[in-house]
Design a protein around this motif. Structure first.
Motif, short mmCIF file in Angstrom:
data_model
loop_
_atom_site.label_atom_id
_atom_site.label_comp_id
_atom_site.label_asym_id
_atom_site.label_seq_id
_atom_site.Cartn_x
_atom_site.Cartn_y
_atom_site.Cartn_z
N GLN A 121 0.93 -1.11 0.19
CA GLN A 121 0.04 0.03 -0.36
C GLN A 121 1.14 1.49 0.28
O GLN A 121 0.18 2.03 -0.78
N ALA A 122 1.85 1.21 0.55
CA ALA A 122 2.95 2.51 0.78
C ALA A 122 3.61 2.62 -0.49
O ALA A 122 3.81 3.68 -1.10
N PHE A 123 4.27 1.71 -0.80
CA PHE A 123 5.31 1.41 -2.33
C PHE A 123 4.47 1.90 -3.30
O PHE A 123 5.10 1.46 -4.93
N SER A 124 3.00 1.12 -3.90
CA SER A 124 2.55 0.88 -4.77
C SER A 124 2.12 2.04 -5.88
O SER A 124 2.83 2.45 -7.26
N GLY A 132 5.89 1.78 -13.09
CA GLY A 132 5.69 0.62 -12.93
C GLY A 132 6.72 0.07 -11.87
O GLY A 132 6.34 -0.42 -10.57
N GLY A 133 8.02 -0.37 -12.59
CA GLY A 133 8.91 -1.15 -11.62
C GLY A 133 8.07 -2.57 -11.21
O GLY A 133 7.81 -3.46 -12.13
N ALA A 134 8.86 -2.89 -9.51
CA ALA A 134 8.77 -4.99 -9.32
C ALA A 134 8.49 -4.49 -8.04
O ALA A 134 9.44 -4.07 -7.18
N LEU A 135 7.93 -5.39 -7.49
CA LEU A 135 7.56 -6.22 -6.30
C LEU A 135 8.06 -7.39 -6.27
O LEU A 135 7.21 -8.40 -6.37
N ASN A 175 1.69 -1.69 -15.17
CA ASN A 175 3.05 -1.48 -15.51
C ASN A 175 4.37 -2.32 -14.04
O ASN A 175 5.09 -2.24 -14.51
N THR A 176 3.92 -2.73 -12.69
CA THR A 176 4.49 -3.40 -12.01
C THR A 176 4.41 -5.29 -11.92
O THR A 176 3.74 -5.28 -12.25
#
Length: 249
Positions: A121-124, A132-135, A175-176
């Motif tokens: 919730q904090a970093f999306s 986009g990036g990645a988790l 796009n994550t």
């Protein structure tokens, strides 16, 4: 939807970066070309050795997965982050019939499950704003197979795996990439505490596996020998059910 992600020249944040798998991820990321890493830890003095080795590429941030305010504070600092690895977690051995089982489960749910929700919730929104990036979420083979001695831990990891699946579908819209990592016994303090040190494999298998899986746009990673054996049986189901979006009515 597969989303490929190359870590080269990216900015990463790793929770639990001071030891074990987290520390190995930091070291391997830097070796493979990550530009900067935020070390998100509960004890900012526990990463001095890493800071001394990479003084120009690391930034230490206080973060405790049980304290939401520390997560939002970390997010306000790491506005340039493109890759978030939620590695931190706890293991509390308890069989279902032990009096300590409920307390053990509560503690593990707070960190291993709610911690993931708080991080997402904090970093999306930050990942979205940065393209986009990645988790990456560190789950476990225990998310698929429980054992009496680790029952409460397995339950928490099954829950975090479930949340990770939902995040994979939801964050694809921004796009994550989302990667669910399922190690077996890895040479860490946690493996020692669980009595698995004699069969534990190197932490680098996990770190390098994350890099390769992100590059390929994979959702699942089973990095070590025990994990790969489980994956050989589970893969067909995972590909056809977990990784295939269901049509919503």
């Amino acid at each position: 939807m597969a989303i490929a992600f190359d870590i080269v020249d990216k900015v990463a944040l790793v929770t639990g970066a001071n030891r074990g798998i987290g520390k190995s991820i930091v070291e391997t990321f830097l070796e493979y070309g990550v530009r900067k890493v935020y070390l998100a830890v509960r004890d900012i003095n526990s990463v001095t050795e890493l800071e001394n080795r990479y003084p120009d590429k690391l930034k230490v941030i206080y973060l405790d997965l049980t304290l939401p305010d520390t997560i939002t504070a970390a997010a306000s600092i790491a506005q340039d982050v493109e890759l978030v690895v939620n590695n931190a977690g706890i293991l509390r051995n308890a069989t279902p019939l032990e009096p300590t089982a409920i307390n053990a489960l509560d503690a593990q749910i707070d960190i291993n499950v709610k911690g993931l929700l708080r991080m997402a919730q904090a970093f999306s929104p930050i990942l979205k704003s940065n393209g986009g990036g990645a988790l990456v979420q560190l789950n476990s083979v225990a998310s698929l197979r429980s054992f009496p001695a680790f029952a409460t831990y397995a339950a928490s990891k099954a829950a975090s795996y479930s949340i990770t699946q939902a995040l994979g579908q939801q964050l694809a819209d921004q796009n994550t990439a989302v990667l669910s990592v399922h190690p077996g016994p890895i040479a860490t303090d946690m493996a020692n505490e669980a009595g698995l040190s004699d069969i534990a494999e190197p932490t680098r298998l996990v770190a390098e596996g994350i890099i390769e899986s992100l590059r390929k746009g994979e959702f699942h990673l089973f990095p070590d020998s025990m994990a790969k054996e489980l994956w050989s049986v589970y893969e067909r189901f995972a590909r056809q059910v977990i990784e295939t979006p269901l049509e919503e009515e």
